[in-house]
Scaffold this active site. Structure first.
Site, PDB file in Angstrom:
ATOM      1  N   LEU A 201       2.248   6.003 -42.156  1.00 42.67           N
ATOM      2  CA  LEU A 201       0.917   6.466 -41.770  1.00 42.67           C
ATOM      3  C   LEU A 201       0.984   7.952 -41.417  1.00 42.67           C
ATOM      4  O   LEU A 201       1.692   8.338 -40.496  1.00 42.67           O
ATOM      5  CB  LEU A 201       0.394   5.672 -40.565  1.00 42.67           C
ATOM      6  CG  LEU A 201       0.435   4.148 -40.698  1.00 42.67           C
ATOM      7  CD1 LEU A 201      -0.231   3.496 -39.493  1.00 42.67           C
ATOM      8  CD2 LEU A 201      -0.211   3.684 -41.999  1.00 42.67           C
ATOM      9  N   ALA A 202       0.252   8.749 -42.154  1.00 41.84           N
ATOM     10  CA  ALA A 202       0.361  10.198 -41.952  1.00 41.84           C
ATOM     11  C   ALA A 202      -0.961  10.904 -42.219  1.00 41.84           C
ATOM     12  O   ALA A 202      -0.994  12.042 -42.685  1.00 41.84           O
ATOM     13  CB  ALA A 202       1.452  10.762 -42.863  1.00 41.84           C
TER      14      ALA A 202
ATOM     15  N   GLY B 287      -3.472  11.286 -39.852  1.00 43.70           N
ATOM     16  CA  GLY B 287      -4.103  11.833 -38.652  1.00 43.70           C
ATOM     17  C   GLY B 287      -3.905  13.332 -38.516  1.00 43.70           C
ATOM     18  O   GLY B 287      -2.989  13.910 -39.107  1.00 43.70           O
TER      19      GLY B 287
ATOM     20  N   ARG C 259      -3.455  16.192 -30.128  1.00 43.37           N
ATOM     21  CA  ARG C 259      -2.714  16.722 -28.987  1.00 43.37           C
ATOM     22  C   ARG C 259      -1.816  17.903 -29.349  1.00 43.37           C
ATOM     23  O   ARG C 259      -1.287  18.577 -28.479  1.00 43.37           O
ATOM     24  CB  ARG C 259      -1.886  15.596 -28.340  1.00 43.37           C
ATOM     25  CG  ARG C 259      -2.741  14.627 -27.540  1.00 43.37           C
ATOM     26  CD  ARG C 259      -2.014  13.333 -27.237  1.00 43.37           C
ATOM     27  NE  ARG C 259      -2.011  12.417 -28.384  1.00 43.37           N
ATOM     28  CZ  ARG C 259      -1.438  11.212 -28.381  1.00 43.37           C
ATOM     29  NH1 ARG C 259      -0.779  10.799 -27.307  1.00 43.37           N
ATOM     30  NH2 ARG C 259      -1.498  10.437 -29.453  1.00 43.37           N
TER      31      ARG C 259
ATOM     32  N   GLY D 265      -8.678   5.194 -37.409  1.00 42.02           N
ATOM     33  CA  GLY D 265      -7.690   4.422 -36.672  1.00 42.02           C
ATOM     34  C   GLY D 265      -6.561   3.909 -37.551  1.00 42.02           C
ATOM     35  O   GLY D 265      -6.644   3.914 -38.780  1.00 42.02           O
ATOM     36  N   THR D 266      -5.484   3.462 -36.883  1.00 41.74           N
ATOM     37  CA  THR D 266      -4.291   3.039 -37.617  1.00 41.74           C
ATOM     38  C   THR D 266      -4.559   1.796 -38.474  1.00 41.74           C
ATOM     39  O   THR D 266      -3.963   1.641 -39.537  1.00 41.74           O
ATOM     40  CB  THR D 266      -3.128   2.762 -36.642  1.00 41.74           C
ATOM     41  OG1 THR D 266      -3.624   1.958 -35.549  1.00 41.74           O
ATOM     42  CG2 THR D 266      -2.568   4.045 -36.066  1.00 41.74           C
TER      43      THR D 266
ATOM     44  N   GLU E  53      -3.741  -1.023 -25.840  1.00 41.02           N
ATOM     45  CA  GLU E  53      -3.639   0.437 -25.833  1.00 41.02           C
ATOM     46  C   GLU E  53      -3.844   0.956 -24.415  1.00 41.02           C
ATOM     47  O   GLU E  53      -4.610   0.383 -23.639  1.00 41.02           O
ATOM     48  CB  GLU E  53      -4.690   1.044 -26.780  1.00 41.02           C
ATOM     49  CG  GLU E  53      -4.404   0.805 -28.253  1.00 41.02           C
ATOM     50  CD  GLU E  53      -3.024   1.274 -28.656  1.00 41.02           C
ATOM     51  OE1 GLU E  53      -2.721   2.469 -28.500  1.00 41.02           O
ATOM     52  OE2 GLU E  53      -2.235   0.441 -29.139  1.00 41.02           O
TER      53      GLU E  53
ATOM     54  N   LYS F 298      17.740  44.771 -52.552  1.00 43.01           N
ATOM     55  CA  LYS F 298      16.804  43.792 -53.095  1.00 43.01           C
ATOM     56  C   LYS F 298      17.132  43.578 -54.554  1.00 43.01           C
ATOM     57  O   LYS F 298      17.231  44.557 -55.294  1.00 43.01           O
ATOM     58  CB  LYS F 298      15.367  44.296 -52.951  1.00 43.01           C
ATOM     59  CG  LYS F 298      14.325  43.279 -53.386  1.00 43.01           C
ATOM     60  CD  LYS F 298      13.132  43.885 -54.105  1.00 43.01           C
ATOM     61  CE  LYS F 298      13.444  44.123 -55.561  1.00 43.01           C
ATOM     62  NZ  LYS F 298      12.282  44.571 -56.352  1.00 43.01           N
TER      63      LYS F 298
HETATM   64  C1  UD1 Z   1      -0.101   4.275 -31.834  1.00 41.64           C
HETATM   65  C2  UD1 Z   1      -0.316   2.818 -31.408  1.00 41.64           C
HETATM   66  C3  UD1 Z   1       0.331   2.596 -30.055  1.00 41.64           C
HETATM   67  C4  UD1 Z   1       1.798   2.972 -30.090  1.00 41.64           C
HETATM   68  C5  UD1 Z   1       1.976   4.388 -30.613  1.00 41.64           C
HETATM   69  C6  UD1 Z   1       3.438   4.667 -30.851  1.00 41.64           C
HETATM   70  C7  UD1 Z   1      -2.460   2.158 -32.395  1.00 41.64           C
HETATM   71  C8  UD1 Z   1      -3.880   1.876 -32.136  1.00 41.64           C
HETATM   72  N1  UD1 Z   1      -1.713   2.545 -31.347  1.00 41.64           N
HETATM   73  O1  UD1 Z   1      -0.806   5.089 -30.907  1.00 41.64           O
HETATM   74  O2  UD1 Z   1       0.216   1.240 -29.664  1.00 41.64           O
HETATM   75  O3  UD1 Z   1       2.345   2.834 -28.788  1.00 41.64           O
HETATM   76  O4  UD1 Z   1       1.295   4.581 -31.864  1.00 41.64           O
HETATM   77  O5  UD1 Z   1       3.649   5.989 -31.196  1.00 41.64           O
HETATM   78  O6  UD1 Z   1      -1.999   2.006 -33.506  1.00 41.64           O
HETATM   79  N2  UD1 Z   1      -3.021   7.673 -38.411  1.00 41.64           N
HETATM   80  C9  UD1 Z   1      -3.641   7.620 -39.647  1.00 41.64           C
HETATM   81  N3  UD1 Z   1      -4.978   7.413 -39.704  1.00 41.64           N
HETATM   82  C10 UD1 Z   1      -5.739   7.216 -38.605  1.00 41.64           C
HETATM   83  C11 UD1 Z   1      -5.092   7.263 -37.341  1.00 41.64           C
HETATM   84  C12 UD1 Z   1      -3.738   7.481 -37.276  1.00 41.64           C
HETATM   85  O7  UD1 Z   1      -2.993   7.774 -40.678  1.00 41.64           O
HETATM   86  O8  UD1 Z   1      -6.946   7.018 -38.759  1.00 41.64           O
HETATM   87  C13 UD1 Z   1      -1.569   7.906 -38.354  1.00 41.64           C
HETATM   88  C14 UD1 Z   1      -1.230   9.196 -37.643  1.00 41.64           C
HETATM   89  O9  UD1 Z   1      -1.164  10.292 -38.559  1.00 41.64           O
HETATM   90  C15 UD1 Z   1       0.134   8.865 -37.037  1.00 41.64           C
HETATM   91  C16 UD1 Z   1       0.105   7.359 -36.843  1.00 41.64           C
HETATM   92  O10 UD1 Z   1      -0.963   6.878 -37.623  1.00 41.64           O
HETATM   93  O11 UD1 Z   1       1.186   9.204 -37.917  1.00 41.64           O
HETATM   94  C17 UD1 Z   1      -0.105   6.960 -35.391  1.00 41.64           C
HETATM   95  O12 UD1 Z   1      -1.326   7.522 -34.947  1.00 41.64           O
HETATM   96  P1  UD1 Z   1      -1.503   8.132 -33.502  1.00 41.64           P
HETATM   97  O13 UD1 Z   1      -2.880   8.625 -33.361  1.00 41.64           O
HETATM   98  O14 UD1 Z   1      -0.386   9.049 -33.193  1.00 41.64           O
HETATM   99  O15 UD1 Z   1      -1.363   6.780 -32.633  1.00 41.64           O
HETATM  100  P2  UD1 Z   1      -1.047   6.694 -31.098  1.00 41.64           P
HETATM  101  O16 UD1 Z   1      -2.245   7.017 -30.317  1.00 41.64           O
HETATM  102  O17 UD1 Z   1       0.197   7.445 -30.806  1.00 41.64           O
HETATM  103 CA    CA Z   2       1.625   8.818 -31.991  1.00 41.33          CA
END
Ligand code: UD1
Ligand code: CA
Length: 473
Positions: A21-22, A24, A28, A95-96, A172, A370
């Site tokens: 998943l990449a 986002g 932060r 969301g994830t 969460e 160079k």
């Molecule tokens: C997530 C978990 C949390 C866990 C934590 C560990 C959820 C709801 N929560 O929270 O339980 O403790 O990871 O690090 O899953 N991403 C997408 N699309 C989206 C949202 C996120 O691809 O719509 C990707 C982000 O790029 C990232 C990963 O998912 O690589 C995790 O997303 P992030 O927002 O960092 O989740 P956390 O809030 O850290």
């Molecule tokens: Ca994270």
């Protein structure tokens, strides 16, 4: 040098599809740049994760991209080469759970286990991934979660268990009660799923939470309610599974990796660091034994350094190749260049764009090369620019010499043959050639080719006299 975190010691393959998943942004990080593109040890975070995934030789790797999708794709391809990776676009980051949903068509009917990980967990080791997949498959569970216990679990999803210690759900932080926030066992964001069951449950996830997002973390409790079994595997090394969320964490990881790289170079490579806490060496760098690295040296990219070299303070070397017993004095910048054995460079020298010093060549202060080659035993000691120049052996380039390689429109070449003496402050107006054994007088402006064994002087330089006559060979 072997990079052990990239090797696969058991040489096992995982019969799983990997989904990274990449998509986002990573709010932060307070950046315009997607979080997974931020660099750790000179490589984007996503490159580290992709590499770990590739090392376990899964069926296939899928990457969910969204923010700066093209750049993230490029970073993955750059790391993995042509090996097959598939990209899935998540148009809106909801969301994830939604991110995984984006891969539904590709993965729903896959037989293999799906291993899900985040693109922001760069220290993950292939061994850990393999072990996790194996544990999952042995357990027969519909879903396995990798957890870890943290002193400070703030910000993470918590693993909620019942009185008999069985898994109940992930909650969460933002949705947790005060009591649930006390839980120190957290969800690392690494999961194994049975594909069909994952997508079936994912269809039931609703964004009814504090963030209004589709949480992947709701899937395990849905599966549980359907009578499926869920396994939680606790991992002992928290750091390895930590995601990077802020620049402060990124800097901490950078520091950690740097210390590891340097320690390995000292213990296994036989390299001396005058002050290991003030050296900056990429993990792709190779340095041979008995080199001495002074404080504040930066070595980046794929740099290879032979035995017995001395690198003095304030020098940066990027993607370069250096032979044995080379001395690089203080404050040099060496980029994409090659320095053969027994050369000396600096202080304050600049080598770039395929500069090449052949054995025993010497380059001194305020000299820039160079796209130029300085032949064996040749010297350019002071205040000189050699651009698009080829210099033969045992030639001396006097102080203040300039190759005037640019006529305002095009770059031109300068050729200086063997055993030449270029006088101080000579201007070589390219294209131009100085034949072997010739001499230019101080301040000469050379606008036409100088035959071998000839002295030229003046502005512009004209032939004064023949130095000696060449015996026919
Ligand atoms: C997530 C978990 C949390 C866990 C934590 C560990 C959820 C709801 N929560 O929270 O339980 O403790 O990871 O690090 O899953 N991403 C997408 N699309 C989206 C949202 C996120 O691809 O719509 C990707 C982000 O790029 C990232 C990963 O998912 O690589 C995790 O997303 P992030 O927002 O960092 O989740 P956390 O809030 O850290
Ligand atoms: Ca994270």
């Amino acid at each position: 040098m072997e990079k052990d975190h990239h090797s696969n010691p058991q040489n096992q393959k995982a019969s799983a599809n990997v989904l990274i998943l990449a998509a986002g942004l990573g709010t932060r990080m307070k950046s315009r740049k997607a979080k997974v593109l931020h660099e750790l040890a000179g490589r984007p975070l996503i490159a580290h994760v992709s590499r770990a995934a590739q090392t376990i030789e899964p069926e296939r790797i899928y990457v969910v991209v969204g923010h700066q999708a093209a750049e993230v794709e490029a970073a993955v391809r750059n790391e993995l080469g042509d090996r097959s990776v598939e990209f899935v676009i998540q148009t809106e980051q909801r969301g994830t759970g939604d991110a995984v949903m984006a891969a539904r068509d590709l993965l729903e009917n896959a037989d293999a286990t799906i291993l899900i990980l985040s693109g922001d967990v760069p220290l993950i080791r292939p061994e850990t991934l393999l072990k996790f997949v194996t544990q999952h498959e042995t357990s027969g569970a519909a879903c396995s979660i990798l957890s870890v216990k943290l002193e400070n679990p703030t910000g993470y999803g918590r693993i909620v268990r019942d009185e008999s210690d069985s898994f109940m759900r992930i909650i969460e932080e933002k949705d947790a009660t005060r009591q649930e926030r006390e839980i120190r066992e957290i969800n690392t964001g690494f999961y194994c799923f049975d594909s069909a069951k994952l997508f079936r449950a994912l269809g039931l996830v609703e964004p009814l939470n504090e963030q209004g997002e589709y949480y992947l973390t709701d899937v395990p409790k849905i599966l549980l309610s359907e009578g499926e079994s869920i396994e939680v595997f606790a991992h002992s090394n928290a750091r390895e599974l930590s995601g990077i969320n802020t620049r402060a964490e990124l800097a901490e990881f950078e520091n950690l990796l740097r210390r590891r790289t340097i320690r390995k170079l000292m213990l296994e490579g036989g390299v001396t660091f005058i002050d290991p806490s003030h050296a900056y060496i990429s993990d792709a760098t190779q340095i041979d034994r008995d080199c001495v690295i002074h404080p504040d040296v930066i070595i980046e990219g794929n740099t290879i350094i032979g035995e017995g070299c001395i690198i003095r303070s304030g020098t940066r070397i990027t993607n370069s190749r250096i032979g044995n017993n080379v001395v690089i004095k203080d404050h040099c910048v060496i980029v994409d260049s090659q320095i053969d054995s027994d050369c000396s460079v600096g202080p304050f020298a600049h080598l770039r764009m395929n500069a090449h010093l052949e054995e025993r060549a010497t380059v001194g202060n305020f000299v820039e090369l160079k796209k130029s080659r300085l032949g064996r035993g040749s010297k350019s000691m002071h205040l000189t620019y050699l651009g698009d120049a080829t210099v033969g052996q045992n030639t001396n380039i006097g102080a203040g010499t300039i190759t005037c390689n640019y006529d305002g429109k095009q770059k031109h070449k300068t050729l200086i043959e063997d055993d030449v003496k270029i006088g101080s402050d000579t201007m070589l107006v390219a294209p131009v050639k100085v034949g072997s054994g010739s001499v230019t007088a101080a301040g000469a402006v050379v606008i036409e080719d100088v035959p071998p064994d000839t002295l030229v002087a003046g502005v512009p330089a004209v032939i004064k006299r023949k130095l000696k006559s060449r015996t026919a060979e």
